[in-house]
Design a protein around this motif. Structure first.
Motif, PDB file in Angstrom:
ATOM      1  N   ASP A   1      -2.139   7.372   0.263  1.00  0.00           N
ATOM      2  CA  ASP A   1      -2.807   8.419  -0.512  1.00  0.00           C
ATOM      3  C   ASP A   1      -4.278   8.561  -0.140  1.00  0.00           C
ATOM      4  OD1 ASP A   1      -0.484   9.006  -1.839  1.00  0.00           O
ATOM      5  OD2 ASP A   1      -0.961   7.800  -3.609  1.00  0.00           O
ATOM      6  N   ARG A   2      -4.823   7.584   0.562  1.00  0.00           N
ATOM      7  CA  ARG A   2      -6.253   7.574   0.886  1.00  0.00           C
ATOM      8  C   ARG A   2      -6.546   7.932   2.338  1.00  0.00           C
ATOM      9  NH1 ARG A   2      -7.718   1.844  -2.155  1.00  0.00           N
ATOM     10  NH2 ARG A   2      -7.390   2.593  -4.288  1.00  0.00           N
ATOM     11  N   VAL A   3      -5.494   8.173   3.121  1.00  0.00           N
ATOM     12  CA  VAL A   3      -5.693   8.440   4.552  1.00  0.00           C
ATOM     13  C   VAL A   3      -4.835   9.630   4.974  1.00  0.00           C
ATOM     14  CG1 VAL A   3      -6.218   6.028   5.067  1.00  0.00           C
ATOM     15  CG2 VAL A   3      -3.864   6.842   5.255  1.00  0.00           C
ATOM     16  N   ALA A   4      -5.179  10.206   6.120  1.00  0.00           N
ATOM     17  CA  ALA A   4      -4.343  11.210   6.773  1.00  0.00           C
ATOM     18  C   ALA A   4      -3.576  10.509   7.882  1.00  0.00           C
ATOM     19  CB  ALA A   4      -5.207  12.334   7.338  1.00  0.00           C
ATOM     20  N   VAL A   5      -2.246  10.606   7.839  1.00  0.00           N
ATOM     21  CA  VAL A   5      -1.407   9.836   8.764  1.00  0.00           C
ATOM     22  C   VAL A   5      -0.734  10.774   9.764  1.00  0.00           C
ATOM     23  CG1 VAL A   5       0.580   8.293   8.978  1.00  0.00           C
ATOM     24  CG2 VAL A   5      -0.988   8.064   7.035  1.00  0.00           C
ATOM     25  N   LEU A   6      -0.854  10.429  11.025  1.00  0.00           N
ATOM     26  CA  LEU A   6      -0.157  11.118  12.105  1.00  0.00           C
ATOM     27  C   LEU A   6       1.001  10.232  12.555  1.00  0.00           C
ATOM     28  CD1 LEU A   6      -0.084  13.475  14.194  1.00  0.00           C
ATOM     29  CD2 LEU A   6      -1.498  12.020  15.672  1.00  0.00           C
ATOM     30  N   HIS A   7       2.211  10.754  12.448  1.00  0.00           N
ATOM     31  CA  HIS A   7       3.416  10.015  12.844  1.00  0.00           C
ATOM     32  C   HIS A   7       4.010  10.716  14.059  1.00  0.00           C
ATOM     33  CE1 HIS A   7       7.586   8.235  11.555  1.00  0.00           C
ATOM     34  NE2 HIS A   7       7.182   7.826  12.741  1.00  0.00           N
TER      35      HIS A   7
ATOM     36  N   ARG B   1      -5.901  14.531   4.239  1.00  0.00           N
ATOM     37  CA  ARG B   1      -5.886  13.240   3.548  1.00  0.00           C
ATOM     38  C   ARG B   1      -4.779  13.221   2.493  1.00  0.00           C
ATOM     39  NH1 ARG B   1      -9.379   9.464   3.950  1.00  0.00           N
ATOM     40  NH2 ARG B   1     -10.910  10.911   4.868  1.00  0.00           N
ATOM     41  N   GLY B   2      -4.051  12.116   2.456  1.00  0.00           N
ATOM     42  CA  GLY B   2      -2.962  11.982   1.499  1.00  0.00           C
ATOM     43  C   GLY B   2      -1.637  12.516   2.001  1.00  0.00           C
TER      44      GLY B   2
END
Length: 214
Positions: free
Chosen positions: A124-130, A184-185
């Protein structure tokens, strides 16, 4: 006693480094362990402190773990550094350290579950690239190709919010480049099918000259 402190105490009992193969590697492992144990000591002291002193001790603890990791990429130093980064509210880096830890072979089921839980608590605190590719094993570069790749696919990376340039390379396949907006999130899934580099056709051999009768 908080659970994270218990984990640090346990980690100090098992540094988890590769077996030494010569005198130099033995010396390197010993030096890495000194930094690792210093990081544990500083973290334990930080857990009993408050305010600016706590932040200073956490930063010094992180520096000791990073010094250890520069010598030996041990799984326990990775795990403990990720915890400290989270305490310092450097959530992107904490997420990525946990991701690197989870790519290590030989983790027990309990170790893997605990690291996944801690990493997921940061989503919830980061932007994630998968990034997922077919075939797997492609190198992933973010924003700059002159720096080291961030890892191989499949991979999850926490990045600052905003648009990032993504470069995907695998030997024998066409390199890809694209822009990805990060929020983010949220987790942005990028699935790519890599195309083999076209094989140029073999040159045609000239036909042998025919003898012309007089």
């Amino acid at each position: 006693m908080p659970f994270f402190v218990s984990l640090l105490f346990a980690a100090s009992l098992s540094f988890a480094i590769p077996a030494a193969t010569n005198a130099q590697s033995t010396a390197d492992n010993a030096e890495a362990r000194v930094y690792f144990e210093e990081g544990n000591r500083l973290y334990q002291e930080a857990s009993r402190s408050k305010g600016n002193r706590r932040d200073t001790l956490l930063q010094r603890s992180l520096e000791a773990y990073v010094d250890s990791l520069r010598i030996v990429r041990s799984r326990n130093a990775l795990f403990n550094a990720a915890i400290v980064l989270g305490e310092l509210e450097r959530y992107d880096e904490a997420f990525n350290y946990f991701s690197e830890y989870l790519r290590i072979d030989g983790l027990s089921d309990d170790e893997r579950r605990e690291a996944e839980r801690r990493r997921d608590d940061l989503r919830d605190r980061v932007a994630v690239l998968h990034v997922v590719t077919e075939p797997e094993g492609a190198l992933v570069f973010v924003d700059r190709k002159d720096l080291a790749p961030r890892g191989e696919t499949p991979i999850e990376l926490a990045l600052p919010a905003g648009t990032h340039s993504l470069y995907i390379e695998r030997e024998g396949f066409v390199a890809l480049e694209r822009s990805e907006p990060m929020v983010r999130g949220q987790t942005r899934l990028v699935e790519l099918e890599l195309e083999p580099v076209p094989v140029p056709p073999a040159p045609m051999e000239p036909e042998p000259a025919r003898d012309v009768p007089p």
